[in-house]
Every structure is written in C-alpha cells, then in structure tokens.
Scaffold this motif. Structure first.
Motif, PDB file in Angstrom:
ATOM      1  N   UNK A 168     -19.388   3.308   5.425  1.00  0.00           N
ATOM      2  CA  UNK A 168     -19.602   4.817   5.158  1.00  0.00           C
ATOM      3  C   UNK A 168     -18.626   5.755   5.570  1.00  0.00           C
ATOM      4  N   UNK A 169     -17.964   5.481   6.827  1.00  0.00           N
ATOM      5  CA  UNK A 169     -17.256   5.982   7.469  1.00  0.00           C
ATOM      6  C   UNK A 169     -15.736   6.098   6.972  1.00  0.00           C
ATOM      7  N   UNK A 170     -15.507   4.821   6.483  1.00  0.00           N
ATOM      8  CA  UNK A 170     -14.334   4.403   5.800  1.00  0.00           C
ATOM      9  C   UNK A 170     -14.296   5.230   4.175  1.00  0.00           C
ATOM     10  N   UNK A 171     -15.426   5.187   3.621  1.00  0.00           N
ATOM     11  CA  UNK A 171     -15.533   6.004   2.377  1.00  0.00           C
ATOM     12  C   UNK A 171     -15.285   7.260   2.584  1.00  0.00           C
ATOM     13  N   UNK A 172     -15.936   7.940   3.525  1.00  0.00           N
ATOM     14  CA  UNK A 172     -15.777   9.201   3.802  1.00  0.00           C
ATOM     15  C   UNK A 172     -14.339   9.754   4.159  1.00  0.00           C
ATOM     16  N   UNK A 210      -8.300  12.710   0.469  1.00  0.00           N
ATOM     17  CA  UNK A 210      -7.828  12.920  -1.087  1.00  0.00           C
ATOM     18  C   UNK A 210      -8.020  14.480  -1.169  1.00  0.00           C
ATOM     19  N   UNK A 211      -8.990  15.163  -0.420  1.00  0.00           N
ATOM     20  CA  UNK A 211      -9.214  16.437  -0.518  1.00  0.00           C
ATOM     21  C   UNK A 211      -8.057  17.215   0.286  1.00  0.00           C
ATOM     22  N   UNK A 212      -7.464  16.621   1.380  1.00  0.00           N
ATOM     23  CA  UNK A 212      -6.462  17.272   2.106  1.00  0.00           C
ATOM     24  C   UNK A 212      -5.091  17.036   1.529  1.00  0.00           C
ATOM     25  N   UNK A 240     -16.188  15.803  -9.199  1.00  0.00           N
ATOM     26  CA  UNK A 240     -17.060  14.945  -9.889  1.00  0.00           C
ATOM     27  C   UNK A 240     -16.840  13.514  -9.801  1.00  0.00           C
ATOM     28  N   UNK A 241     -15.852  12.837  -9.179  1.00  0.00           N
ATOM     29  CA  UNK A 241     -15.649  11.558  -9.093  1.00  0.00           C
ATOM     30  C   UNK A 241     -16.630  11.284  -7.738  1.00  0.00           C
ATOM     31  N   UNK A 242     -16.626  12.023  -6.937  1.00  0.00           N
ATOM     32  CA  UNK A 242     -17.503  12.035  -5.455  1.00  0.00           C
ATOM     33  C   UNK A 242     -18.982  12.112  -5.740  1.00  0.00           C
TER      34      UNK A 242
END
Length: 332
Positions: A9-13, A19-21, A166-168
C-alpha cells in the motif's frame, strides 16, 4: 493488515504521489501528453484485467467498449457544445450503451464454455468497426474528425491531473470491488469454475456482472482518449487496441490491477523511447519488433508479470521465514 500488505500500500501511494508531483519538476508538454496517455491506457488495461486476470474470461473484442466511449464523447462535443456538461453526458451515454451491450453479450455467450465469449466479442467489435467505416455522414469513416474540447481540458496540465485523479479513483473502486465478497467469488471462478459452481454459486450472474463493470470502465477510458487526441477515427475499434490492453496487463501482472498501471507505463515509455531512437537509426522505426522482444523477455523472466512475480517472491520468502521459525521452536 500484514507487513507485506502495508508495504504494498505504501509503495502504491508513493507512486501516485510521485505522479502528482511530477509536473512541478518538468513543464514539458510532450511529457504531459505521454503520461496522460499512460493513465488512460492504465484505466483500459485495468478493465481488461478484471475479465482475464480475475475471472479468466478471454475477450478479443474489448476494444468495442473503448470505441463506444470515444465516439460517444466525440459526437456530443462536435454536434452540441464543448462544455463539461456535454462531456459528462457523452460519458453517461457511453456507460449506458456499454453496460447494455456487455449485458447482452454476456447473457448470450457466458453461459457457454470455451472460447465463445472471445469470438462473439471479436465479431461484434469488427461489426462496429465496419459500421463506423461505412457511416461516413456520422463518423467520417477512417478519416475521422476533430472536435473542440471543454476549456478545462484544453490545458494539458489540467487534463493530466484530471486523468490521474480518475485513474486513482477507479483503481481504488476496482480494488475494493475485487476485495469484496463478490470479487472473491470472481477469483474462485477464475481459479476453478467447476468447483465454484459445485459450491452453489450462479456462475453466469457473476460473469455478467464483471463483464458489465469492465465494459463501463473501458468506455470511460475511451472517452478520455478521444478528448486527449481531440480527434477520433475507426482505429479505436481495431483489435490492436485490445492487444495493447492484453500486453500491458500481462507485463504488469494479471489479477493485480496495479500491474496494469505499471504495464501501461512500461509499454508507453518503451514506445516513446523507441520512437525517439528512430531519429538516430532507421532500424528503430520497426519499434513493434523491439516491443515484441521486450514482451518475450518479460514473460521469460517474470511468468506472472512484474507485480505478480514480486508477490510470489514475497509469499515464498514469508513461507521460508515461517518454516525457519517453526524449526527453531522445535529445536528449542
């Protein structure tokens, strides 16, 4: 939650936050377009993974839902007004059409065994391809048509974040769907359909449900793809589109969802990199050959896909640790 699950979960986050940054580190327009395409095809690949990875349903015509989404949004924006309202209306129409079509196809073919669903979806997708080619007054055939997009989507950075969000959101929804009791039944069907049926589950109902969900998600990705290009033609109904989703899912890892996102990134980045190398040497103009070699290499090194192989390695490591702990306790 186990330590392995927490790390996962941490890796996915971490990936999503990175990607946001990313736009703050580079303002390259081509980079925005490339990553936007990765997000869109990740959504499409996740929808395909629901069918093949979780339920074991093979679909050669999954591109028809992608094409329905693309044409629905395009026609609304072209013939009415380029506003968010008409974009959402186009997406809604695509969702309804895809849901109805996937339900009808599922009821007709999923009650049968073997390859009937795969062949029927392929036949209908090619029927829609021919219809789009011949109905030139509406679709302009293979030449396609351009159309205006809502003001929010004209800025590539804004559209980048729209597709990322949307992907998230869809990833979280589909992850919850696959971890629900219904999702566990789908996994059971994918692993051993006869045993699941012997336990009393109505196999057809579950298969139709996942078929509808996959079709709806694919339609959303098709609508986003058309808006990204601001152009649509009959290629959205081509079997190559389905094969792209299959390639992305298998490279990333079937039955993982996140593997579809990773696979989409690998395929699109490889495509972009090989296209750039074509400027240096003509051999790289045949980038499809090199992409095929990449696929063969990944399949040989990671038979379960990259994410699937990592999960298997973690499970084996966990089992070895448990066995070692058991042996230590017995010795003491």
């Amino acid at each position: 939650m186990t330590i392995s699950g927490l790390l996962n979960h941490r890796f996915i986050l971490f990936v999503f936050l990175s990607l946001a940054v990313l736009p703050f580190l580079s303002d390259s327009r081509s980079m925005y377009i490339m990553f936007t395409q990765i997000f869109i095809f990740a959504i499409f690949a996740m929808s395909f993974d629901l069918l093949l990875g979780y339920t074991g349903i093979v679909s050669f015509g999954h591109c028809m839902f992608f094409g329905i989404g693309a044409y629905s949004v395009s026609l609304f924006l072209k013939n009415f007004d380029a506003t968010i309202s008409y974009f959402l209306l186009g997406v809604l129409v695509a969702i309804v059409l895809s849901g109805i079509l996937s339900y009808l196809i599922g009821m007709l073919s999923l009650r049968l065994k073997s390859h009937f669903y795969a062949m029927l979806t392929l036949a209908i997708s090619q029927l829609l391809f021919v219809l789009a080619e011949k109905w030139r007054s509406m679709t302009m055939g293979g030449d396609g048509f351009t159309f205006p997009v809502p003001e929010l989507f004209r800025d590539r950075l804004s559209f980048y974040y729209v597709c990322l969000i949307l992907m998230v959101i869809l990833f979280v929804i589909l992850r919850a769907f696959t971890h629900s009791p219904l999702g566990k039944v789908l996994k059971a069907i994918g692993q051993n359909e006869q045993r699941a049926e012997a336990l009393g589950y109505q196999i057809l109902h579950y298969k139709v449900i996942v078929s509808i969900v996959a079709g709806v998600v694919a339609a959303i990705s098709g609508g986003l793809y058309a808006v990204m290009l601001r152009f649509v033609n009959t290629q959205v109904f081509s079997i190559e589109t389905t094969l792209d989703a299959l390639l992305m899912s298998m490279i990333g890892g079937l039955g993982t969802l996140f593997g579809s996102i990773l696979g989409s990134g690998i395929v699109e980045l490889a495509h972009h990199g090989l296209t750039e190398l074509a400027k240096l040497h003509p051999i790289f103009e045949r980038w499809v050959i090199f992409l095929g070699l990449l696929y063969i290499l990944v399949v040989l090194c990671f038979p379960s896909g990259i994410v699937g192989s990592v999960q298997e390695w973690r499970e084996k490591r966990k089992q070895r640790s448990m066995q070692a702990a058991t042996i230590t306790e017995q010795v003491e």
